[in-house]
Design an enzyme around this catalytic site. Structure first.
Site, PDB file in Angstrom:
ATOM      1  N   THR A 145       0.820  -1.208   0.000  1.00 12.42           N
ATOM      2  CA  THR A 145       0.000   0.000   0.000  1.00 12.42           C
ATOM      3  C   THR A 145       0.857   1.262   0.000  1.00 12.42           C
ATOM      4  OG1 THR A 145      -0.174   0.032   2.421  1.00 12.42           O
ATOM      5  CG2 THR A 145      -1.877  -1.177   1.211  1.00 12.42           C
ATOM      6  N   ASP A 146       0.208   2.376  -0.310  1.00 13.13           N
ATOM      7  CA  ASP A 146       0.906   3.663  -0.333  1.00 13.13           C
ATOM      8  C   ASP A 146       0.470   4.522   0.858  1.00 13.13           C
ATOM      9  OD1 ASP A 146      -1.600   4.707  -0.964  1.00 13.13           O
ATOM     10  OD2 ASP A 146      -1.113   5.073  -3.069  1.00 13.13           O
ATOM     11  N   ALA A 147       0.860   5.768   0.844  1.00 13.65           N
ATOM     12  CA  ALA A 147       0.565   6.682   1.950  1.00 13.65           C
ATOM     13  C   ALA A 147      -0.938   6.938   2.118  1.00 13.65           C
ATOM     14  CB  ALA A 147       1.289   8.013   1.734  1.00 13.65           C
ATOM     15  N   TYR A 148      -1.723   6.618   1.096  1.00  9.35           N
ATOM     16  CA  TYR A 148      -3.168   6.830   1.174  1.00  9.35           C
ATOM     17  C   TYR A 148      -3.917   5.585   1.637  1.00  9.35           C
ATOM     18  CZ  TYR A 148      -1.885  10.944  -1.453  1.00  9.35           C
ATOM     19  OH  TYR A 148      -1.298  12.120  -1.845  1.00  9.35           O
TER      20      TYR A 148
END
Length: 138
Positions: A14-17
């Site tokens: 996953t990413d920062a969001y």
């Protein structure tokens, strides 16, 4: 013939969001193409030892929705089209539980020699197995 596998979404995917990072989808799509080739008897290291490498020359990816942490996704891969020079793989990534489509993708692949020169036609070992798969899909 279709290759299908399941993949759990981990935090590292996953990413920062908090949604699946686009590069994770690319990694899963590559896994699907490699596994389909291996199902057909094409081990990539053995192909390379026989002077055949299969790089992607074109990709078209449509991001429809985002996966999230702990989702389980289904990655499906099949051969869509075969020309004398290229093979086109079609792939989808869906949510296992809901069936929601996250990714729809096409990857065009060619065969090159180890020195980077392109084959004028797909080598018979590839062409014959890809044709066989296409004839079974119809």
């Amino acid at each position: 013939m279709k290759h299908t596998f399941e993949q759990k979404v981990y935090y590292s995917d996953t990413d920062a969001y908090g949604v699946v990072w686009h590069g994770s989808y690319l990694r899963w799509l590559e896994m699907g193409r490699v596994e389909l080739c291996e199902m057909l008897g094409h081990n990539l290291l053995e192909l390379e030892a026989n002077d055949i490498v299969m790089p992607v020359t074109n990709m078209n990816i449509r991001y429809k929705a985002s996966g999230k942490l702990n989702d389980v996704v289904i990655v499906e891969t099949w051969i869509k089209k075969l020309t004398p020079v290229t093979v086109v793989f079609e792939q989808t990534i869906k949510n296992k539980e809901s069936g929601k489509l996250f990714i729809q993708a096409e990857f065009e692949v060619v065969a090159i020699h180890n020195d980077g020169k392109m084959y004028r036609r797909l080598p018979d070992i590839l062409k014959n197995s890809f044709e066989k798969v296409l004839s079974c899909q119809d």
